[in-house]
Design an enzyme around this catalytic site. Structure first.
Site, PDB file in Angstrom:
ATOM      1  N   ASN A  37       0.941   1.775   8.890  1.00 30.42           N
ATOM      2  CA  ASN A  37       1.485   2.574   7.790  1.00 30.42           C
ATOM      3  C   ASN A  37       0.464   2.799   6.668  1.00 30.42           C
ATOM      4  OD1 ASN A  37       1.524  -0.004   6.779  1.00 30.42           O
ATOM      5  ND2 ASN A  37       3.744  -0.143   6.565  1.00 30.42           N
ATOM      6  N   ARG A  87       0.549  -4.718  -3.735  1.00 26.58           N
ATOM      7  CA  ARG A  87       1.464  -5.830  -3.942  1.00 26.58           C
ATOM      8  C   ARG A  87       1.696  -6.027  -5.430  1.00 26.58           C
ATOM      9  NH1 ARG A  87       2.818  -4.957   0.410  1.00 26.58           N
ATOM     10  NH2 ARG A  87       2.802  -6.321   2.225  1.00 26.58           N
ATOM     11  N   GLN A 118      11.055  -9.321  -4.108  1.00 20.94           N
ATOM     12  CA  GLN A 118      11.739  -8.165  -3.513  1.00 20.94           C
ATOM     13  C   GLN A 118      12.947  -8.646  -2.717  1.00 20.94           C
ATOM     14  OE1 GLN A 118       8.032  -5.046  -3.139  1.00 20.94           O
ATOM     15  NE2 GLN A 118       9.086  -5.622  -1.319  1.00 20.94           N
ATOM     16  N   HIS A 143      10.340  -0.474  -2.595  1.00 25.14           N
ATOM     17  CA  HIS A 143       9.221  -0.569  -1.644  1.00 25.14           C
ATOM     18  C   HIS A 143       9.495   0.304  -0.396  1.00 25.14           C
ATOM     19  CE1 HIS A 143       6.130  -3.573   0.241  1.00 25.14           C
ATOM     20  NE2 HIS A 143       5.852  -2.321   0.527  1.00 25.14           N
TER      21      HIS A 143
END
Ligand code: NAD
Length: 396
Positions: free
Chosen positions: A147, A285, A314, A333
């Site tokens: 990704n 991050r 998260q 995210h």
């Protein structure tokens, strides 16, 4: 028989989709460096469908159950009474996605007596305490490159969102207004600005490549300088010290992994050293930056904008200050889990699992840690300090 425990994000609130916006996704066979995208034989899931949520199961159920293996899927991941923690003691393999991380800290490794393999379905294994993984001789693997381009596209979008002041402009329209001056008093052109990429690996180089046509000045830093021909193609200049880079840029795009060298790399002092009115985009991050230093710098005007889709922890709590700070272009995210990305990392997860089940070596590109030490991509991109917890892994 092997037990695989997968921690995936919940389904859409209106239920698992029955139709999609598009009928197919483009067929990509190679990554930009020429390596092949994962393509294990006999894929039985449909590329372009939602695979990263609980009902999508990363398309793994038939594959695993046909081989006599067990698959447990949950989104319930926090605290001792969570399904994740209850199922962990007899799991051989844990799969988690950085978007909804199943934190694997020291205590959880102690409980996971049968664990042999921790797979990140995506990229970035900082939710795993790599020291503890090494102590327990657990293999850690991720789907390298799956990704990276997805994230690079998102970062470029957020650079433009911030500089052009897109989010407030869009809100004016949703609210029925036409307040042009209110929006453009904070809106600029990107052309002519200096953009710096910190940690120019797969994502960072894709960001540089995509920004070059905007007629900006491009600079970058990373552990090792790129080859002269790559620098020439990207039109980017190497700056060895991240502090020197941050002083020069109008826009900083952060793309290194989170580890002990990069944890809280961007703090109040570094932000103060930047030009007044600089922008920061961080899709790597959340803990690369000091949370409250960002909020303070946006409030004081030292930063003109901050965008990102990575938070800590998260999911982010409802009162996380990044939800309400000014001049932000935040997303949950999502950058690395577009339907296009899911097709690749689900296939890569299956490739890793197949190698594990067949007892054949996992691609070195996919390895982060193996046999008690960093390995493959992990050895190039991460640092572990013996006896120290990896930043990002400790969360209850
Ligand atoms: P990569 O390994 O290709 O690139 C990382 C680069 O960072 C490497 O060039 C490495 O040398 C550099 N680096 C490491 N430590 C550094 C330091 N101290 N200072 C400067 N540079 C340093 O990985 P990638 O595919 O580009 O992904 C990078 C990171 O992006 C991942 O580790 C992950 O944290 C994050 N990521 C986020 C998402 C998302 O959905 N938002 C998806 C994928 C990856």
């Amino acid at each position: 028989m092997v037990k695989v425990l997968a921690v995936l994000y919940p389904d859409p609130v209106n239920g698992y989709p029955t139709k999609y916006a598009r009928d197919s996704i483009p067929k990509i066979t190679k990554y930009p460096d020429g390596t092949s995208v994962p393509n294990p034989k006999n894929i039985d899931f449909i590329l372009g469908q939602l695979l990263g949520s609980v009902s999508g199961e990363l398309g793994l159920r038939k594959f695993l159950e046909d081989g006599g293996n067990e698959l447990v899927v949950t989104s319930d991941k926090e605290g001792p009474n969570s399904v994740f923690e209850k199922e962990l003691p007899d799991a051989d393999v844990v799969i988690s996605q950085p978007f909804w991380p199943g934190y694997l800290n020291k205590e959880r490794f102690e409980k996971a007596k049968k664990l042999k393999l921790a797979i990140t379905a995506g990229i970035g294994s900082d939710h795993v305490d790599l020291n503890a993984a090494n102590e327990h001789q657990i293999t850690v693997a991720e789907v390298t490159f799956s990704n990276s381009i997805s994230v690079a596209e998102h970062s470029v979008m957020q650079v433009l969102d911030l500089v052009r002041n897109f989010v407030p402009a869009h809100e004016v329209i949703r609210q029925g207004g036409w307040n042009i001056a209110d929006v453009v008093e904070h809106s600029y052109d990107l052309e002519g600005m200096t953009v710096g990429v910190v940690g120019a690996g797969r994502i960072g180089q894709a960001v540089l490549k995509r920004l070059k046509p905007f007629d900006v000045k491009l600079v970058y830093t990373k552990r090792h300088q790129l080859a002269p021909e790559v620098e020439k193609e990207l039109g980017a200049t190497f700056i060895k010290d991240v502090h020197d880079l941050m002083k020069q840029v109008d826009v900083a795009v952060l793309t290194p992994p989170l580890h002990s060298e990069t944890y809280h790399m961007v703090d109040a002092d570094m932000i103060k050293s930047m030009k007044r009115g600089a922008y920061i985009v961080n899709d790597s991050r959340g803990e690369l930056v000091v949370r409250d230093a960002i909020v303070e710098a946006l409030n004081s005007g030292q930063l003109a904008g901050y965008a990102g889709d990575v938070w800590y922890p998260q999911p982010a709590p409802a009162d996380h200050p990044w939800r309400t700070m000014p001049f932000e272009a935040m997303t949950p995210h999502i950058s690395g889990t577009s339907l296009s990305a899911q097709a690749r990392y689900a296939a890569g997860t299956r490739e890793i699992l197949k190698d594990f089940l067949d007892g054949t070596p996992i691609r070195p590109d996919y390895l982060i840690a193996e046999a008690g030490q960093l390995a493959g991509t992990g050895a190039k991109s991460y640092t572990v300090k013996k006896g120290e917890e990896s930043p990002g892994s400790e969360h209850e």
